[in-house]
Design an enzyme around this catalytic site. Structure first.
Site, PDB file in Angstrom:
ATOM      1  N   THR A   1      36.659  42.522  36.023  1.00 26.36           N
ATOM      2  CA  THR A   1      35.602  43.133  36.826  1.00 26.36           C
ATOM      3  C   THR A   1      35.862  44.328  37.823  1.00 26.36           C
ATOM      4  OG1 THR A   1      34.487  40.951  36.822  1.00 26.36           O
ATOM      5  CG2 THR A   1      33.594  42.603  38.417  1.00 26.36           C
TER       6      THR A   1
ATOM      7  N   LYS B   1      27.836  43.854  34.805  1.00 25.11           N
ATOM      8  CA  LYS B   1      28.503  42.925  35.488  1.00 25.11           C
ATOM      9  C   LYS B   1      28.409  42.685  37.014  1.00 25.11           C
ATOM     10  CE  LYS B   1      31.699  39.433  36.234  1.00 25.11           C
ATOM     11  NZ  LYS B   1      31.382  38.122  36.188  1.00 25.11           N
TER      12      LYS B   1
ATOM     13  N   LYS C   1      35.553  40.570  46.528  1.00 23.01           N
ATOM     14  CA  LYS C   1      36.155  41.710  45.618  1.00 23.01           C
ATOM     15  C   LYS C   1      34.790  42.272  45.113  1.00 23.01           C
ATOM     16  CE  LYS C   1      37.702  40.886  41.327  1.00 23.01           C
ATOM     17  NZ  LYS C   1      37.134  41.330  40.385  1.00 23.01           N
TER      18      LYS C   1
HETATM   19  P1  NAP Z   1      43.318  34.972  38.111  1.00 22.70           P
HETATM   20  O1  NAP Z   1      43.289  33.572  37.865  1.00 22.70           O
HETATM   21  O2  NAP Z   1      43.314  35.454  39.901  1.00 22.70           O
HETATM   22  O3  NAP Z   1      44.216  35.971  37.603  1.00 22.70           O
HETATM   23  C1  NAP Z   1      44.547  37.066  38.015  1.00 22.70           C
HETATM   24  C2  NAP Z   1      45.483  37.787  37.015  1.00 22.70           C
HETATM   25  O4  NAP Z   1      45.762  39.243  37.091  1.00 22.70           O
HETATM   26  C3  NAP Z   1      46.786  37.094  37.018  1.00 22.70           C
HETATM   27  O5  NAP Z   1      47.400  37.072  35.338  1.00 22.70           O
HETATM   28  C4  NAP Z   1      47.728  37.973  37.608  1.00 22.70           C
HETATM   29  O6  NAP Z   1      49.092  37.928  37.395  1.00 22.70           O
HETATM   30  C5  NAP Z   1      47.453  39.356  37.179  1.00 22.70           C
HETATM   31  N1  NAP Z   1      47.481  40.233  38.143  1.00 22.70           N
HETATM   32  C6  NAP Z   1      47.029  40.591  39.441  1.00 22.70           C
HETATM   33  N2  NAP Z   1      47.519  41.517  40.103  1.00 22.70           N
HETATM   34  C7  NAP Z   1      48.346  42.398  39.065  1.00 22.70           C
HETATM   35  C8  NAP Z   1      49.315  43.346  39.148  1.00 22.70           C
HETATM   36  N3  NAP Z   1      49.366  44.198  40.148  1.00 22.70           N
HETATM   37  N4  NAP Z   1      49.928  43.615  37.844  1.00 22.70           N
HETATM   38  C9  NAP Z   1      49.799  42.804  36.767  1.00 22.70           C
HETATM   39  N5  NAP Z   1      49.127  41.827  36.633  1.00 22.70           N
HETATM   40  C10 NAP Z   1      48.313  41.425  37.954  1.00 22.70           C
HETATM   41  O7  NAP Z   1      41.881  35.710  38.082  1.00 22.70           O
HETATM   42  P2  NAP Z   1      40.678  35.336  36.906  1.00 22.70           P
HETATM   43  O8  NAP Z   1      39.794  34.293  37.694  1.00 22.70           O
HETATM   44  O9  NAP Z   1      41.360  34.842  35.797  1.00 22.70           O
HETATM   45  O10 NAP Z   1      39.758  36.571  36.966  1.00 22.70           O
HETATM   46  C11 NAP Z   1      40.145  37.452  35.928  1.00 22.70           C
HETATM   47  C12 NAP Z   1      39.006  38.735  36.223  1.00 22.70           C
HETATM   48  O11 NAP Z   1      37.824  38.144  35.590  1.00 22.70           O
HETATM   49  C13 NAP Z   1      38.861  39.314  37.585  1.00 22.70           C
HETATM   50  O12 NAP Z   1      38.377  40.420  37.769  1.00 22.70           O
HETATM   51  C14 NAP Z   1      37.697  38.489  38.033  1.00 22.70           C
HETATM   52  O13 NAP Z   1      36.833  38.970  38.817  1.00 22.70           O
HETATM   53  C15 NAP Z   1      36.951  38.065  36.581  1.00 22.70           C
HETATM   54  N6  NAP Z   1      36.111  37.167  36.243  1.00 22.70           N
HETATM   55  C16 NAP Z   1      36.484  35.888  36.767  1.00 22.70           C
HETATM   56  C17 NAP Z   1      35.700  34.742  36.219  1.00 22.70           C
HETATM   57  C18 NAP Z   1      36.136  33.309  36.995  1.00 22.70           C
HETATM   58  O14 NAP Z   1      35.062  32.485  37.084  1.00 22.70           O
HETATM   59  N7  NAP Z   1      37.182  33.139  37.328  1.00 22.70           N
HETATM   60  C19 NAP Z   1      34.697  34.874  35.614  1.00 22.70           C
HETATM   61  C20 NAP Z   1      34.144  36.135  35.425  1.00 22.70           C
HETATM   62  C21 NAP Z   1      34.659  37.308  35.657  1.00 22.70           C
HETATM   63  P3  NAP Z   1      50.064  36.860  37.931  1.00 22.70           P
HETATM   64  O15 NAP Z   1      49.624  35.491  37.306  1.00 22.70           O
HETATM   65  O16 NAP Z   1      51.394  37.346  37.879  1.00 22.70           O
HETATM   66  O17 NAP Z   1      49.394  36.816  39.601  1.00 22.70           O
END
Ligand code: NAP
Length: 291
Positions: free
Chosen positions: A97, A172, A240
């Site tokens: 997102t 989104k 965010k």
């Molecule tokens: P998350 O569990 O916090 O995972 C974040 C990912 O981003 C991890 O793989 C992390 O790597 C990586 N990352 C962060 N900073 C980085 C950098 N500088 N360089 C390389 N990799 C980096 O997040 P998530 O919940 O899966 O969400 C991912 C996306 O989907 C976000 O944009 C979120 O807003 C969106 N989203 C989430 C949901 C939900 O319910 N969770 C639903 C819809 C959309 P590390 O593991 O090494 O830290």
């Protein structure tokens, strides 16, 4: 022969979405900054790339599912990043997102490099990611989105064609504005009822017996009942997204007073350590009596 897919980001969402791509029979290479999180996919038969350049070279389509703009910039532009390999003629899909202007800017920069860019954020959280029932909000050229549709449907139940690149991100944020304000509204209603002396269970049962009953409220009500907020959609990510919503609303002159107030609640929650809980923990901010 199915396209070779590279998947960057093994967070809550990414690891589950990539597992479904693999299950659908696509050859898959994964990469995550913290390599340990690639373990489940490696066990399921995916290749793990040591560098982003290596992942780019072994893929026809590269998908990113990471925190937000900063992470995407880093993955694309850093030394050894995706663009240090030749991505010419390949397709790059950002499912994280981000604000619409960020997607549009990258689409334009990548067009010059002959890289086909699609922004395809998702509606749905951890469970739909696991079940392969996400709704994919795709922005990009019609032929590219059509080509990617079978791949998207390995992760989701529906692909919404939003128009040009950037429109997926706009859709989104549109959805998340409603999601955030509905959650905050539910918490305020429950808190008001409790302050009037009503029991939590009675309030929730009343709301969920009437026309406002929906899967979303049912799921979040369980967290409110238990007063436990294990992260499905982390609090920090909703904060965010609310920042992106206000920035985007300002750019397109949309009135979003509820989003503004809701962001203030989320910023307060972030400052008191709710960052890694589910965003339903905004209940804790409501309970502390922020006016
Ligand atoms: P998350 O569990 O916090 O995972 C974040 C990912 O981003 C991890 O793989 C992390 O790597 C990586 N990352 C962060 N900073 C980085 C950098 N500088 N360089 C390389 N990799 C980096 O997040 P998530 O919940 O899966 O969400 C991912 C996306 O989907 C976000 O944009 C979120 O807003 C969106 N989203 C989430 C949901 C939900 O319910 N969770 C639903 C819809 C959309 P590390 O593991 O090494 O830290």
């Amino acid at each position: 022969m199915k396209e070779r897919v590279g998947f960057v980001g093994m967070g809550i969402m990414g690891v589950r979405m990539a597992a479904n791509i693999l299950k659908a029979g696509y050859p898959l290479t994964a990469w995550n900054r913290d390599r340990k999180k690639c373990g489940p996919l490696e066990a399921a038969g995916a290749d793990i790339a040591s560098t982003l350049a290596e992942l780019a070279e072994s893929s026809d389509v590269v998908i990113m599912m990471v925190t937000g703009p900063e992470a995407v910039d880093h993955i694309l532009n850093s030394e050894g990043g995706l663009l240090s390999a030749s991505m010419t003629g390949k397709c790059l899909v950002n499912m994280s997102t981000v604000p619409p202007h960020f997607s549009r800017e990258w689409a334009a920069r990548l067009r010059v490099l002959d890289v086909d860019f699609v922004d395809a954020p998702v509606s749905g959280s951890k469970k739909p990611a696991e079940d392969g029932t996400l709704v994919i909000l795709a922005g990009g050229s019609e032929p590219t989105v059509s080509r990617l549709e079978p791949l998207f449907l390995s992760m989701g139940k529906k692909v919404v064609r939003c128009g040009e690149a950037g429109n997926g991100s706009a859709m989104k944020l549109t959805v998340n504005l409603l999601l955030a304000t509905m959650m905050e509204g539910l918490c305020e209603a429950v808190n008001l009822g409790r302050k009037c002396g009503l029991k939590t269970e009675l309030i929730l049962d009343t709301i969920l017996s009437g026309p406002m009953a929906c899967d979303y409220f049912n799921m979040k009500a369980e967290m409110l009942r238990r007063d436990e907020y294990p992260p499905q959609f982390p609090f920090k990510h909703m904060t965010k997204d609310l920042r992106f919503i206000l920035e985007t609303a300002e750019n397109c002159d949309a009135s979003v007073p509820l989003a503004r107030d809701t962001l203030a609640m989320f910023e307060a929650g972030l400052a008191t350590g709710l960052s890694d809980m589910d965003f339903a923990a905004v209940m804790k901010v409501v309970e502390t009596g922020r006016k």
